[in-house]
Design an enzyme around this catalytic site. Structure first.
Site, short mmCIF file in Angstrom:
data_model
loop_
_atom_site.label_atom_id
_atom_site.label_comp_id
_atom_site.label_asym_id
_atom_site.label_seq_id
_atom_site.Cartn_x
_atom_site.Cartn_y
_atom_site.Cartn_z
N HIS A 225 7.15 6.28 -1.10
CA HIS A 225 8.34 7.04 -0.67
C HIS A 225 9.58 6.64 -1.47
O HIS A 225 10.59 7.35 -1.44
CB HIS A 225 8.58 6.88 0.83
CG HIS A 225 9.06 5.53 1.26
ND1 HIS A 225 8.24 4.59 1.84
CD2 HIS A 225 10.28 4.95 1.22
CE1 HIS A 225 8.93 3.51 2.13
NE2 HIS A 225 10.19 3.69 1.76
N ASP A 256 1.19 5.43 1.15
CA ASP A 256 2.57 5.03 0.83
C ASP A 256 2.61 3.87 -0.17
O ASP A 256 3.35 2.90 0.02
CB ASP A 256 3.33 4.65 2.10
CG ASP A 256 4.84 4.73 1.91
OD1 ASP A 256 5.28 5.04 0.79
OD2 ASP A 256 5.58 4.44 2.88
N SER A 334 11.61 -1.77 1.73
CA SER A 334 10.38 -1.05 1.42
C SER A 334 9.87 -1.42 0.03
O SER A 334 10.62 -1.42 -0.95
CB SER A 334 10.63 0.45 1.48
OG SER A 334 10.91 0.85 2.80
#
Length: 642
Positions: A225, A256, A334
């Site tokens: 992402h 992801d 992330s």
């Protein structure tokens, strides 16, 4: 020793005094002076032990390394091993502490005389057996055990061997030096998403940041992402001001994860790969390293593993194995590693909105699956497989009796087999799926997972690769049999995501046709689930692909013109037929219109709506409409091949 003044709660006062000293504030506090008057012999200064660092002995400030401890809970057992993650931050405050001024007023004897400050660097031998011991876990900290084991026992029997506290391992000079910070990089991604309402346009570009880390083979592992719909990706190393362009080598939106590469050899100087570890146990400690929001420098947060099970992946709308931890995971974390014992335990990727201390990391088995798939199917990542069935638990005894299950049988009921799946023609509705590759499925749909843990049986597919064959043990009409089922891709009638590609569209006579997708519905804003058209939402949620390459073609809106006068208010309607022929997908519609010899174009939409256009007017008027609305082409790039 002399007795304390009458009426003094000695155990309480000792524990409170120990809590103040543990925070490094005992030298001048009212409580220390009160306790000194009550226990003059308990505050006898002692020389710092030889095992303590010189900085501890010479410091008289509350911010010294010995005056503040980690408040993480520790066992009450004296034989508990020292925590390797002790944090010596001077801003930490032990749980359960109270204001010293209030405590001094509550416990101070009326005639407590003032006391001169003790010498700098003095250590105090204090008891800690009291009702407040659970609130003072610091008495079992590594530093306390290290210091107390070096002291002779005092008159209260505290210190030395009589305290039954085993010597602690030597403390690290700096805990941060043990963490692998060099392989962790900051990722800058310039992104631009398509406009699904106006599919020939792009939205304004913006920059997002995340984290990544070096793995074997001079590759950078990060989240998908972060780089989805990217136009430019650059990386910055820890401690460096230089940014290096990177290339996206592989992307797995379902899990992801993404792989990056850097061509500049200067980037790899001083970098080393992180090694992948195992799935950690519950309550195992780990450190999350990355570049979260709130600053520009690297950040380290600490937490423990709280839960391990299948979780929905927000980015890819899939359900895969995930690890829940209580370490802070914020935007920017992330793609950063969660490290345990110097090895990667997972990749930070999402948190639970509206909850506290609930973050998730992608575990090593999912990472290894992605890396192997990306290598074997390069450059086209295949993804995680799907069996293609829906199941229901069999916990009701009457239900098990109805389907002729014996007492030794357990499993789940197959309620639906997807038409476009590898299970079609092999498994049937009302089959009882009892085992997969000899792994028993319980009546609640779970299987054994590690030691005394259970997980939903869908986990078995996530361990497989596309095209793998598994053996399913079923019960059909009371007869037990074994069948071979191939794991295939997840085919969705309405795609859950459409990253890294442009939406398909077709404009004819001012009618804008496109395909229905979740990103299209999400154009209705943050509350898209309630704001998007109800019928389209129902199709997206419950529609099932019945034929290969099937799409939901919709009339998005109408570009007003004389050629389509009277139809301008039509929008968001599914196209069912063109000139009497059922529509399978948008490419078929383009082919039918191009090859049509009819004088009129008839479009049958849902809600019994019909559009009739003159074929000649459509062909002649479409270029004019495109010029009027500054649209470069009537077809998207993927449909111009026809």
């Amino acid at each position: 020793p002399p007795p304390p003044p009458p009426g003094t709660n000695t155990k309480m006062l000792r524990s409170l005094l120990w809590g103040r000293i543990a925070r490094g504030c005992a030298q001048h506090s009212p409580l220390s002076r009160t306790a000194a008057a009550a226990f003059p012999s308990a505050l006898s200064p002692l020389a710092p032990p030889a095992s303590c660092s010189s900085s501890c002995a010479s410091s008289s400030s509350p911010s010294s390394s010995c005056s503040s401890f980690s408040s993480s809970p520790s066992s009450s057992s004296a034989s508990s091993p020292p925590s390797p993650s002790a944090n010596f931050s001077s801003s930490s405050r032990p749980h359960g502490t109270t204001s010293s001024s209030r405590l001094s007023r509550a416990f101070a004897p009326p005639s407590a005389p003032p006391l001169a400050p003790p010498p700098a660097g003095a250590f105090f031998s204090l008891g800690h057996s009291s009702p407040l011991a659970p609130l003072l876990p610091l008495t079992r900290s590594p530093l306390h055990r290290r210091c107390m084991s070096s002291l002779p026992p005092d008159e209260y029997g505290v210190g030395g061997p009589s305290d039954n506290v085993p010597p602690a391992a030597p403390l690290p000079s700096s805990y941060i030096e043990q963490l692998p910070l060099d392989p962790v990089v900051k990722v800058y991604a310039n992104l631009a998403q398509p406009n699904y309402f106006l599919p020939w346009q792009m939205k304004a570009s913006h920059q997002g940041t995340g984290s990544g880390f070096v793995i074997e083979g001079k590759r950078i592992l990060t989240n998908a992402h972060i780089v989805a719909d990217q136009k430019l990706v650059v990386l910055r190393k820890f401690g460096s001001a230089t940014k290096y362009p990177a290339k996206v080598e592989a992307v797995g939106h379902d899990c992801d994860l993404a792989l990056l590469s850097v061509a500049d050899p200067e980037f790899w100087e001083g970098l080393y790969p992180l090694e992948l570890g195992d799935v950690p146990d519950l309550q195992a400690e780990c450190d999350v390293i990355g570049y979260p929001t709130g600053g520009d420098n690297i950040s380290v947060t600490h937490g423990v593993v709280s839960r391990i099970e299948l979780q929905p992946y927000a980015h890819g709308s899939s359900n895969l194995l995930a690890i829940q931890i209580d370490a802070a995971i914020n935007p920017g974390n992330s793609g950063g590693p969660a490290v345990r014992n110097g090895k990667v335990a997972g990749v930070a990727f999402q948190n639970l909105h509206g909850a506290q201390n609930i973050g998730f990391i992608i575990p090593v088995p999912v990472i290894e699956h992605f890396l192997k798939d990306a290598e074997e199917n390069k450059p086209n990542y295949a993804g995680f497989g799907f069996l293609g069935i829906l199941c229901q638990p069999m916990e009701n005894p009457q239900m098990r009796e109805y389907f002729k299950m014996d007492s030794h049988h357990s499993g789940v009921l197959v309620t639906y087999v997807f038409p476009v799946s590898r299970a079609e023609g092999v498994l049937k509705e009302n089959d009882i799926l009892m085992k997969v590759d000899d792994i028993e499925i319980a009546n609640d749909g779970t299987i054994a997972f590690r030691d005394r843990e259970r997980i939903f049986f869908n986990y078995l597919w996530t361990k497989r690769y596309m095209g793998d064959v598994c053996t399913a043990t079923i019960l059909r009409d009371g007869q037990e049999m074994k069948l071979e089922v191939e794991v295939g891709p997840v085919e969705q009638l309405v795609p859950a995501h459409s990253y890294d590609k442009y939406p398909s569209y077709c404009i004819t006579g001012g009618l804008v046709f496109t395909t229905l997708s979740m990103p299209y519905l999400q154009e209705y804003g943050e509350d898209w689930f309630n704001s998007a058209p109800r019928k389209l939402m129902g199709t997206a949620m419950y529609g099932v692909m019945e034929k290969p390459d099937e799409e939901v073609v919709i009339l998005s809106h109408v570009l007003s013109d004389e050629a389509n006068m009277g139809y301008s208010n039509l929008s968001n309607l599914q196209l069912k037929k063109f000139n009497g022929e059922n529509i399978l997908n948008l490419r078929q519609l383009v082919t039918l219109m191009r090859n049509s010899k009819d004088d009129y174009f008839r479009f049958d939409l849902e809600e019994q709506t019909v559009i009739i256009l003159d074929a000649k007017v459509v062909r002649e008027g479409t270029p004019t409409i495109l010029e009027k609305y500054s649209i470069p082409h009537a077809l998207s790039a993927d449909l111009r091949d026809e």
